[in-house]
Design a protein around this motif. Structure first.
Motif, PDB file in Angstrom:
ATOM      1  N   THR A  71      -8.827  -5.805  -2.008  1.00 45.38           N
ATOM      2  CA  THR A  71     -10.182  -5.972  -1.844  1.00 45.38           C
ATOM      3  C   THR A  71     -11.031  -4.557  -1.262  1.00 45.38           C
ATOM      4  O   THR A  71     -10.411  -3.821  -0.892  1.00 45.38           O
ATOM      5  N   ARG A  72     -12.150  -4.676  -1.673  1.00 50.07           N
ATOM      6  CA  ARG A  72     -13.039  -3.615  -0.930  1.00 50.07           C
ATOM      7  C   ARG A  72     -12.691  -3.295   0.717  1.00 50.07           C
ATOM      8  O   ARG A  72     -12.604  -2.358   0.996  1.00 50.07           O
ATOM      9  N   SER A  73     -12.629  -4.431   1.367  1.00 48.34           N
ATOM     10  CA  SER A  73     -12.267  -4.105   2.676  1.00 48.34           C
ATOM     11  C   SER A  73     -10.874  -3.483   2.959  1.00 48.34           C
ATOM     12  O   SER A  73     -10.816  -2.494   3.815  1.00 48.34           O
ATOM     13  N   ASP A  74      -9.813  -4.116   2.175  1.00 44.94           N
ATOM     14  CA  ASP A  74      -8.534  -3.460   2.038  1.00 44.94           C
ATOM     15  C   ASP A  74      -8.645  -1.765   1.948  1.00 44.94           C
ATOM     16  O   ASP A  74      -7.912  -0.998   2.324  1.00 44.94           O
ATOM     17  N   ARG A  75      -9.464  -1.629   0.991  1.00 47.41           N
ATOM     18  CA  ARG A  75      -9.507  -0.148   0.391  1.00 47.41           C
ATOM     19  C   ARG A  75     -10.226   0.563   1.418  1.00 47.41           C
ATOM     20  O   ARG A  75      -9.881   2.011   1.784  1.00 47.41           O
ATOM     21  N   PHE A  76     -11.275   0.060   2.217  1.00 49.69           N
ATOM     22  CA  PHE A  76     -12.119   0.773   3.143  1.00 49.69           C
ATOM     23  C   PHE A  76     -11.082   1.063   4.234  1.00 49.69           C
ATOM     24  O   PHE A  76     -10.746   2.259   4.921  1.00 49.69           O
ATOM     25  N   ASP A  77     -10.339   0.217   4.659  1.00 51.62           N
ATOM     26  CA  ASP A  77      -9.408  -0.002   5.675  1.00 51.62           C
ATOM     27  C   ASP A  77      -8.351   1.276   5.581  1.00 51.62           C
ATOM     28  O   ASP A  77      -8.039   2.395   6.355  1.00 51.62           O
ATOM     29  N   ASP A  78      -7.833   1.523   4.257  1.00 55.00           N
ATOM     30  CA  ASP A  78      -6.858   2.564   3.808  1.00 55.00           C
ATOM     31  C   ASP A  78      -7.662   4.032   4.000  1.00 55.00           C
ATOM     32  O   ASP A  78      -6.952   4.724   4.453  1.00 55.00           O
ATOM     33  N   LEU A  79      -8.977   4.012   3.677  1.00 55.91           N
ATOM     34  CA  LEU A  79      -9.735   5.438   3.942  1.00 55.91           C
ATOM     35  C   LEU A  79      -9.724   5.733   5.301  1.00 55.91           C
ATOM     36  O   LEU A  79      -9.671   6.826   5.676  1.00 55.91           O
ATOM     37  N   VAL A  80      -9.971   4.742   6.169  1.00 51.82           N
ATOM     38  CA  VAL A  80      -9.988   4.988   7.721  1.00 51.82           C
ATOM     39  C   VAL A  80      -8.614   5.437   8.080  1.00 51.82           C
ATOM     40  O   VAL A  80      -8.371   6.246   8.850  1.00 51.82           O
ATOM     41  N   LEU A  81      -7.647   4.804   7.705  1.00 52.23           N
ATOM     42  CA  LEU A  81      -6.133   5.144   7.964  1.00 52.23           C
ATOM     43  C   LEU A  81      -5.954   6.567   7.540  1.00 52.23           C
ATOM     44  O   LEU A  81      -5.421   7.354   8.335  1.00 52.23           O
TER      45      LEU A  81
END
Length: 183
Positions: A71-81
């Motif tokens: 999901t977009r939320s998962d991809r955003f979390d990956d960017l923050v990580l």
């Protein structure tokens, strides 16, 4: 969701969407209760894979190997990580114990909109006696400020750098050499 890296003391914790639901942490929540007929009981209709007549979806709609699975939320979390890991690789020890979080929207957004104040892209909470400092990014605000995935990646990194620099009390340009030089 918690991710521990090979360095001791460095953890990144993101908001857990199941934290507020009752029974989310119980061990028996994933195991279906079976009766005499073998049908799953105790699960609500949307949680069952098949309907009561044995028809319905038999598997996943999207395979985990396909790009649409995340999901977009998962991809955003990956960017923050990724940004947090990059800063930790550069700075190391001063960032031990810092938690990076992701929320959908900032608290009090209605009041900010009513006052015609721009919404913040993130926030920094200093360390308390119980836990270390927390840097939170607001996903919807950051995503709406970008037009493409590359811009989103750059903006997420810049927001992480800005709030980490605020926490350390240094200018963002000295924290990361590529801060705002990609545009």
């Amino acid at each position: 969701m918690q991710s521990s890296h090979h360095d001791s003391g460095f953890t990144v914790r993101l908001a857990d969407p199941d934290a507020g639901r009752p029974g989310a942490g119980s061990a028996s929540a994933g195991a279906p209760a079976t009766g005499a007929t073998g049908a799953a009981k105790g699960k609500s209709f949307p949680q069952r894979r098949r309907n009561r007549h044995g028809r319905g979806l038999r598997g996943e709609l999207m395979l985990p190997t396909l790009p649409g699975y995340r999901t977009r939320s998962d991809r955003f979390d990956d960017l923050v990580l990724d940004s947090a890991q990059r800063l930790h690789d550069i700075w190391g020890k001063p960032l031990d114990g810092v938690r990076f979080g992701v929320d959908e929207i900032p608290p009090g957004l209605e009041r900010l909109v009513a006052d015609r104040t721009p919404a913040p892209m993130g926030s920094y909470s200093p360390a308390t006696a119980e836990e270390g400092p927390v840097i939170t990014l607001y996903r919807r605000v950051v995503e709406q400020s970008c037009g493409s995935r590359e811009e989103l990646q750059d903006l997420v990194h810049d927001v992480v750098v800005e709030y980490t620099a605020e926490m350390l009390g240094v200018p963002p340009e000295s924290l990361d050499p590529v801060y705002r030089r990609r545009y």
